[in-house]
Enzyme design. Structure first.
Site, PDB file in Angstrom:
ATOM      1  N   GLY A  98     -76.344  12.766  14.168  1.00  0.00           N
ATOM      2  CA  GLY A  98     -75.684  12.819  15.470  1.00  0.00           C
ATOM      3  C   GLY A  98     -75.110  11.478  15.859  1.00  0.00           C
ATOM      4  N   SER A 194     -75.519  13.298   7.507  1.00  0.00           N
ATOM      5  CA  SER A 194     -74.692  12.740   8.573  1.00  0.00           C
ATOM      6  C   SER A 194     -75.258  11.404   9.060  1.00  0.00           C
ATOM      7  CB  SER A 194     -74.547  13.764   9.695  1.00  0.00           C
ATOM      8  OG  SER A 194     -73.510  13.395  10.580  1.00  0.00           O
ATOM      9  N   TYR A 195     -75.524  11.246  10.376  1.00  0.00           N
ATOM     10  CA  TYR A 195     -76.057   9.968  10.842  1.00  0.00           C
ATOM     11  C   TYR A 195     -77.486   9.721  10.355  1.00  0.00           C
ATOM     12  CZ  TYR A 195     -76.492   5.742  13.562  1.00  0.00           C
ATOM     13  OH  TYR A 195     -76.649   4.424  13.915  1.00  0.00           O
ATOM     14  N   ASP A 404     -65.451  17.762   3.376  1.00  0.00           N
ATOM     15  CA  ASP A 404     -65.797  17.177   4.673  1.00  0.00           C
ATOM     16  C   ASP A 404     -64.811  16.062   5.007  1.00  0.00           C
ATOM     17  OD1 ASP A 404     -67.041  16.236   6.965  1.00  0.00           O
ATOM     18  OD2 ASP A 404     -68.609  15.153   5.865  1.00  0.00           O
ATOM     19  N   HIS A 456     -69.459  19.400   5.541  1.00  0.00           N
ATOM     20  CA  HIS A 456     -70.462  18.459   6.036  1.00  0.00           C
ATOM     21  C   HIS A 456     -71.882  18.987   5.868  1.00  0.00           C
ATOM     22  CE1 HIS A 456     -71.239  14.839   8.348  1.00  0.00           C
ATOM     23  NE2 HIS A 456     -71.968  15.504   9.228  1.00  0.00           N
TER      24      HIS A 456
END
Length: 483
Positions: A98, A194-195, A404, A456
């Site tokens: 996020g 992701s993050y 992605d 993603h």
């Protein structure tokens, strides 16, 4: 704010949750290696979830683990025992990014858990490609303020940073192992996307360092980590985002040439001209899904809880996933709205021991914009951690869905190549069901893998490939090189 971090950023104020202790009687199921801490384990056992399929049986637990008693801070977890021989399978922790997105809503219920939220009914369906076929699978809602994780000290929510998150996650693990001591000596791996490309290596580094103190009795049998489409290095990730958009015909030659002239992605603050040019890239993604550029876009009308499309792509790493409907494409690009609806049901929250006192201050959210807005971005690269842990002999893999546009494979290749590791086996295809599933390159100390046609969220887009990937990683083997 004209920084690289702004492209990850930004919902309503997230208030602290007041915990309560409620005792429930759960269905009796045998627990592998049942020992000390058993009463707490059984208190966390999930007897049955609303809408859960009766078959096959799933052994799972959920609840809160305190990470800071002084501030009343606790993180929520959901744990699934391995489907077969859990006593002989490793333990795998999964984190979503996020910052501010739920590992329950994404990882567990939409991607790789055994119980996925159904797209057609207000219930669950069994995921035959669940990663707990290969490991005991632990999902953690982190940082505090995400999902059901709470604090009684509101200032915690404005103090979030990579170091803060890593420390809380480490304290969670130490206390979780006290509750589940039979897993303390099990081989332990960390994964995420992701993050979590920041969360995972930073937690890995903390575990590695704390393991040096054998007198502390907190040793964790940590073996390695794997990250997917990970935010890794501000410079290479930003450079890769722009290059990917141009090389995949999302933007014009003229715009890409302009970006190369006005953007210095190594700078902590972008110029106004660079900011304007990069904003143009994100505007092109209004009509397609930046997280999976070849999939249909979710076109559900705006709601009061949704930011505008412009703000979503300008600031947020997750916003397009929140306006979701079903499309007939074999890929459900509107998946997370089902999770949001399901986990806001009172009976579901009670069954998960998540909000038993009914005092939750608002709706459970797949992603929290307030966390994104208040997060203190200070780490521009985790590549030094890679170099350190690779040298220490830990198993390190990075994988990338090659469709992605948000954290594209080009940027990840730049990141891996920057480590300057000697090549063990050259770039080559790997196979599944007699088809090319992607490509990989093995370095001395690290492996990089692509998943062909995945966006993603690799385990959602390409579940069979994702399961093969994690199985191969956990076994320390090489991906299939022949049809």
């Amino acid at each position: 704010m004209a920084t690289a971090a702004r492209w990850l950023l930004p919902q309503s104020k997230h208030k602290p949750l007041i915990p309560a202790l409620v005792l429930l009687v759960f269905a009796s199921q045998s627990l592998c290696c049942y020992s000390a801490g058993s009463s707490e384990q059984e208190r966390d056992r999930v007897a049955f979830l609303p809408g859960q399929p009766r078959s096959p049986q799933v052994s799972h637990f959920s609840g809160h683990v305190t990470v800071n008693e002084k501030n009343g801070r606790a993180l929520f977890y959901w744990f699934f025992e391995a489907q077969e021989q859990p006593a002989h399978k490793p333990l795998l922790l999964w984190l979503n990014g996020g910052p501010g997105c739920s590992s329950v809503g994404y990882g567990a219920a939409s991607e790789l858990g055994p119980l996925r939220v159904s797209t057609f009914a207000a219930g669950l369906e069994f995921n035959k490609f669940a990663w707990n076929k290969e490991a005991n699978l632990l999902f953690l809602e982190s940082p505090v303020g995400v999902g059901f994780s709470y604090t009684n000290t509101s200032s915690d929510l404005t103090s979030l940073s990579d170091d803060f998150v890593a420390e809380d996650a480490y304290n969670f693990l130490v206390n979780w192992f006290k509750r589940f001591p039979q897993y303390k000596d099990r081989e332990f791996y960390i994964s995420g996307e992701s993050y979590a490309g920041h969360y995972v290596p930073q937690l890995a580094d903390l575990v590695y360092e704390r393991n040096k103190d054998r007198k502390a009795n907190t040793y964790i049998n940590f073996k390695g980590f794997i990250v997917g489409n990970p935010i890794t290095d501000d410079y290479y990730d930003s450079k890769g985002l722009a290059e990917y958009a141009w090389s995949h015909a999302v933007v014009s030659d003229e715009l890409y040439d302009q970006i190369k002239k006005v953007c210095d992605f190594r700078a902590s603050n972008w110029t106004d001209d660079c900011d304007k040019a990069m904003s143009t890239i994100f505007r092109q993604y209004h009509e397609i899904d930046i997280y999976n550029i070849y999939a249909p876009k979710c076109n559900l009308a705006q709601t009061s809880v949704s930011s505008s499309a412009d703000e979503a792509l300008k600031y947020s790493d997750h916003e397009p996933f929140r306006r979701r409907i079903r499309m007939f494409s074999g890929y459900d690009e509107c998946y997370s709205s089902y999770a949001q609806k399901y986990f806001n049901k009172a009976d579901v929250q009670i069954a998960l021991h998540a909000n038993l006192n009914g005092m939750h201050p608002g709706k459970w959210q797949v992603c929290s914009d307030s966390i994104l807005r208040s997060y203190n971005f200070s780490v521009v690269s985790v590549l030094p951690i890679y170099a350190k842990l690779i040298k220490a002999g830990l198993r390190v893999w990075l994988y990338s869905g090659d469709a992605d546009g948000r954290v594209p494979v080009i940027g990840s290749r730049y990141c891996v190549e920057a480590l300057a590791l000697p090549i063990k086996t050259q770039w080559q295809p790997w196979y599944l069901n007699q088809q090319v599933a992607g490509r990989f390159v093995e370095y001395h100390g690290m492996t990089m893998v692509t998943i062909r046609g995945a966006g993603h969220l690799v385990p959602l887009n390409k579940p069979a490939e994702g399961l093969t990937l994690i199985d191969t990683f956990l076994l320390g083997k090489q991906l299939p090189t022949h049809r």
